[in-house]
Scaffold this motif. Structure first.
Motif, PDB file in Angstrom:
ATOM      1  N   ARG A 212      39.055  28.809  43.420  1.00 46.98           N
ATOM      2  CA  ARG A 212      37.621  28.979  43.686  1.00 46.98           C
ATOM      3  C   ARG A 212      37.102  30.301  43.133  1.00 46.98           C
ATOM      4  NH1 ARG A 212      39.727  26.263  48.185  1.00 46.98           N
ATOM      5  NH2 ARG A 212      38.628  24.314  48.618  1.00 46.98           N
ATOM      6  N   VAL A 213      37.983  31.245  42.910  1.00 47.09           N
ATOM      7  CA  VAL A 213      37.627  32.498  42.251  1.00 47.09           C
ATOM      8  C   VAL A 213      38.555  32.659  41.052  1.00 47.09           C
ATOM      9  CG1 VAL A 213      36.868  33.542  44.422  1.00 47.09           C
ATOM     10  CG2 VAL A 213      39.228  33.866  43.670  1.00 47.09           C
TER      11      VAL A 213
ATOM     12  N   PHE B  62      44.501  37.386  42.495  1.00 45.41           N
ATOM     13  CA  PHE B  62      45.710  38.210  42.493  1.00 45.41           C
ATOM     14  C   PHE B  62      45.409  39.589  43.087  1.00 45.41           C
ATOM     15  CE2 PHE B  62      48.612  41.112  39.994  1.00 45.41           C
ATOM     16  CZ  PHE B  62      49.751  40.811  40.735  1.00 45.41           C
ATOM     17  N   LEU B  63      44.242  40.131  42.784  1.00 54.98           N
ATOM     18  CA  LEU B  63      43.840  41.408  43.366  1.00 54.98           C
ATOM     19  C   LEU B  63      43.745  41.295  44.887  1.00 54.98           C
ATOM     20  CD1 LEU B  63      42.788  44.319  43.112  1.00 54.98           C
ATOM     21  CD2 LEU B  63      40.472  43.352  42.855  1.00 54.98           C
ATOM     22  N   ALA B  64      43.178  40.195  45.381  1.00 51.52           N
ATOM     23  CA  ALA B  64      43.074  39.993  46.820  1.00 51.52           C
ATOM     24  C   ALA B  64      44.452  39.926  47.462  1.00 51.52           C
ATOM     25  CB  ALA B  64      42.285  38.711  47.116  1.00 51.52           C
ATOM     26  N   THR B  65      45.381  39.222  46.827  1.00 50.49           N
ATOM     27  CA  THR B  65      46.747  39.133  47.352  1.00 50.49           C
ATOM     28  C   THR B  65      47.406  40.510  47.405  1.00 50.49           C
ATOM     29  OG1 THR B  65      46.967  36.899  46.424  1.00 50.49           O
ATOM     30  CG2 THR B  65      48.992  38.022  47.067  1.00 50.49           C
ATOM     31  N   CYS B  66      47.222  41.275  46.350  1.00 52.88           N
ATOM     32  CA  CYS B  66      47.816  42.624  46.316  1.00 52.88           C
ATOM     33  C   CYS B  66      47.191  43.524  47.380  1.00 52.88           C
ATOM     34  CB  CYS B  66      47.629  43.243  44.936  1.00 52.88           C
ATOM     35  SG  CYS B  66      48.598  42.455  43.628  1.00 52.88           S
TER      36      CYS B  66
ATOM     37  N   GLU C 104      43.864  25.663  37.945  1.00 53.14           N
ATOM     38  CA  GLU C 104      43.466  25.278  36.599  1.00 53.14           C
ATOM     39  C   GLU C 104      42.176  24.462  36.604  1.00 53.14           C
ATOM     40  OE1 GLU C 104      44.933  26.538  34.188  1.00 53.14           O
ATOM     41  OE2 GLU C 104      46.691  27.329  35.215  1.00 53.14           O
ATOM     42  N   ASN C 105      41.774  23.942  37.776  1.00 50.59           N
ATOM     43  CA  ASN C 105      40.563  23.126  37.880  1.00 50.59           C
ATOM     44  C   ASN C 105      39.724  23.622  39.049  1.00 50.59           C
ATOM     45  OD1 ASN C 105      41.161  20.875  35.843  1.00 50.59           O
ATOM     46  ND2 ASN C 105      42.992  20.878  37.126  1.00 50.59           N
ATOM     47  N   PRO C 106      39.145  24.796  38.925  1.00 47.15           N
ATOM     48  CA  PRO C 106      38.459  25.396  40.060  1.00 47.15           C
ATOM     49  C   PRO C 106      37.278  24.580  40.557  1.00 47.15           C
ATOM     50  CG  PRO C 106      38.003  26.613  38.036  1.00 47.15           C
ATOM     51  CD  PRO C 106      39.091  25.647  37.724  1.00 47.15           C
TER      52      PRO C 106
ATOM     53  N   ILE D 211      39.933  35.377  50.875  1.00 53.51           N
ATOM     54  CA  ILE D 211      40.060  35.076  49.442  1.00 53.51           C
ATOM     55  C   ILE D 211      41.495  34.699  49.112  1.00 53.51           C
ATOM     56  CG2 ILE D 211      39.811  36.012  47.113  1.00 53.51           C
ATOM     57  CD1 ILE D 211      37.663  37.877  48.200  1.00 53.51           C
ATOM     58  N   MET D 212      42.434  35.411  49.703  1.00 53.06           N
ATOM     59  CA  MET D 212      43.846  35.128  49.446  1.00 53.06           C
ATOM     60  C   MET D 212      44.233  33.733  49.924  1.00 53.06           C
ATOM     61  SD  MET D 212      47.106  37.150  51.034  1.00 53.06           S
ATOM     62  CE  MET D 212      48.787  36.569  50.847  1.00 53.06           C
ATOM     63  N   LEU D 213      43.781  33.363  51.117  1.00 49.64           N
ATOM     64  CA  LEU D 213      44.194  32.085  51.701  1.00 49.64           C
ATOM     65  C   LEU D 213      43.460  30.898  51.096  1.00 49.64           C
ATOM     66  CD1 LEU D 213      44.443  33.044  55.490  1.00 49.64           C
ATOM     67  CD2 LEU D 213      46.306  32.819  53.842  1.00 49.64           C
TER      68      LEU D 213
END
Length: 476
Positions: free
Chosen positions: A123-124, A130-134, A453-455, A116-118
């Motif tokens: 897409r989410v 941000f939660l995935a990155t943390c 901004e344009n998922p 999810i982070m990469l």
């Protein structure tokens, strides 16, 4: 079958080579994951796209470094079975579960949210990404925690019993095993080292692009300026804090591993008050430090925080229980010397920042660029000091290294060591070339990556939508 002294030494060198190579990548991943979390958090809070551009730039580098760290770490797991099977048999009941906990917590957490982070930006939802990155960043810190719990237990064992029949270490209190006497100090020291390593890489990357842009007559871009500023803020804050953490770690080592302190300082006689040897050449045969340059009382002041404090000497311990002083003496001083340079650079940057000259001082930029590898060099020297200072034991004071090695012979060790060097040279050499090539490209507002901004436009739905439009056009 008992290995001879040369085979034992090669086994030690092989593990030192693999762990020394490996530790660079986890340290880079730990610091860089935290940096990415900060960048994304600042972007969400301020709305400034410069933080998003930097996030896209560094996340690609994180993916490469993380991958190399995983691959290099797998090798050491096999070495415990091939080269250090007796250690695994005797201490496996304690070190095995600790490493298993790392997999069950940190590795699963990183693996679950790394994708999810990469690939999830755009897409989410922003909050989920941000939660995935943390969580990935937290996962790297948890991984470091379990590894250091295991290694710290080997340095200052606690909460165990020894089976009188087998000689195996058995856990009595997992709380005491994990939170052994040196664990808190080593955890803080290693964590700060990871952040400092990344700070100087980020700062050096920014300095490189600033110098190149000025040479080509181009203005310095906003992402480069922000990157440079953030890196030097971290250097100015973290480097002095690391000095304090190192001092506390030193006091702990003096209490639990005094022979290591004596070898680091090149002290042979117990003294109180004790001088600090700035430079010298410890001689294990003559039991003295040649060409010593000393500062009176400084040794007691630094190690005991008292002018009259007593400092141990290596002659207090039998010859077969002394760590090799020459290696520790110089590795420790290289680490401390680089730490001093980091602090000076951080203070210099603060001085220029408050004078409004942070981005205009060419000397600072060159100094920051030259300091790029300083964090990793200091990190490696610190690990050499820590691990060599534990010798001649794998479990300090309880299990000797010579009683931990597998019954392998010299030809096998020569073959495996040669294979490791060749494979590492080609595989990780190629990885480092790719890394340097990525860093040579400047972060910009046109950084490649999904547009949050344009998922919809970033998903596979874009292709399906376009195909549907084309088919509708043809039919009409």
């Amino acid at each position: 079958m008992v290995p001879d002294a040369t085979a034992l030494m090669l086994a030690r060198i092989q593990f030192a080579f693999t762990v020394g190579f490996h530790i660079i990548f986890p340290a880079f991943s730990i610091g860089l994951a935290a940096y990415l979390a900060v960048l994304e958090g600042l972007w969400l809070k301020t709305g400034r796209n410069v933080y998003l551009h930097l996030f896209k730039y560094w996340i690609k580098i994180f993916a490469l470094v993380f991958g190399m760290g995983v691959v290099s770490g797998l090798v050491m797991a096999y070495e415990f079975g091939t080269n250090w099977s007796l250690f695994s048999q005797k201490a496996g009941a304690i070190t095995g579960p600790l490493l298993g906990y790392e997999v069950l917590t940190a590795f699963f957490l990183e693996a679950g949210f790394l994708g999810i982070m990469l690939f999830g930006l755009g897409r989410v939802g922003k909050g989920l990404h941000f939660l995935a990155t943390c969580l990935v960043s937290i996962g790297t810190l948890i991984s470091m925690t379990w590894i250091l719990a295991s290694n710290s237990w080997m340095q200052t064992p606690a909460g165990y019993s020894i089976d009188p029949k087998t000689g195996h270490f058995l856990p009595k209190s997992w709380f005491e095993v994990i939170f052994n006497p040196s664990f808190p100090y080593r955890l803080v020291h290693m964590g700060m080292a990871a952040f400092i390593c990344v700070a100087f890489v980020v700062g050096a990357t920014a300095a490189f692009h600033m110098l190149r842009d000025r040479k080509n007559g181009k203005p310095v871009t906003e992402p480069v300026r922000v990157m440079f500023s953030m890196a030097l803020w971290m250097a100015a804050i973290a480097a002095p804090f690391q000095l304090l953490a190192g001092d506390m770690h030193g006091l702990n080592t003096l209490k639990y591993q005094p022979a290591k302190i004596a070898a680091m300082e090149g002290d042979w006689e117990s003294e109180g008050p004790a001088s600090e040897i700035l430079f010298g050449i410890p001689n294990m045969k003559t039991e003295r430090t040649d060409y010593a340059i000393k500062i009176p009382y400084a040794g007691s002041l630094i190690l005991t925080h008292s002018l009259n404090g007593k400092v141990p000497g290596l002659k207090d311990y039998p010859r077969d229980q002394r760590p090799p002083s020459p290696i520790l003496f110089f590795s420790f001083r290289i680490m401390v010397g680089l730490g001093g340079l980091m602090i000076l650079l951080g203070l210099w940057s603060l001085f220029l920042r408050f004078r409004g000259q942070l981005y205009n001082n060419k000397a600072l930029q060159w100094a920051t660029l030259l300091m790029a590898p300083s964090g990793f060099i200091a990190l490696l020297c610190g690990w050499v000091t820590t691990e060599v200072g534990r010798q001649p034991y794998t479990v300090y004071g309880l299990l000797r290294t010579s009683d931990s090695v597998s019954p392998v012979m010299l030809p096998s060790m020569i073959f495996s060591m040669t294979a490791f060097v060749i494979v590492y040279f080609f595989v990780f050499g190629a990885g480092m070339l790719i890394l340097f090539r990525m860093l040579s490209h400047q972060p910009s507002s046109h950084e490649k990556g999904a547009d949050p901004e344009n998922p919809i436009q970033n998903s596979h739905a874009k292709g399906a939508t376009q195909l549907a439009q084309d088919l509708s056009g043809k039919r009409s």
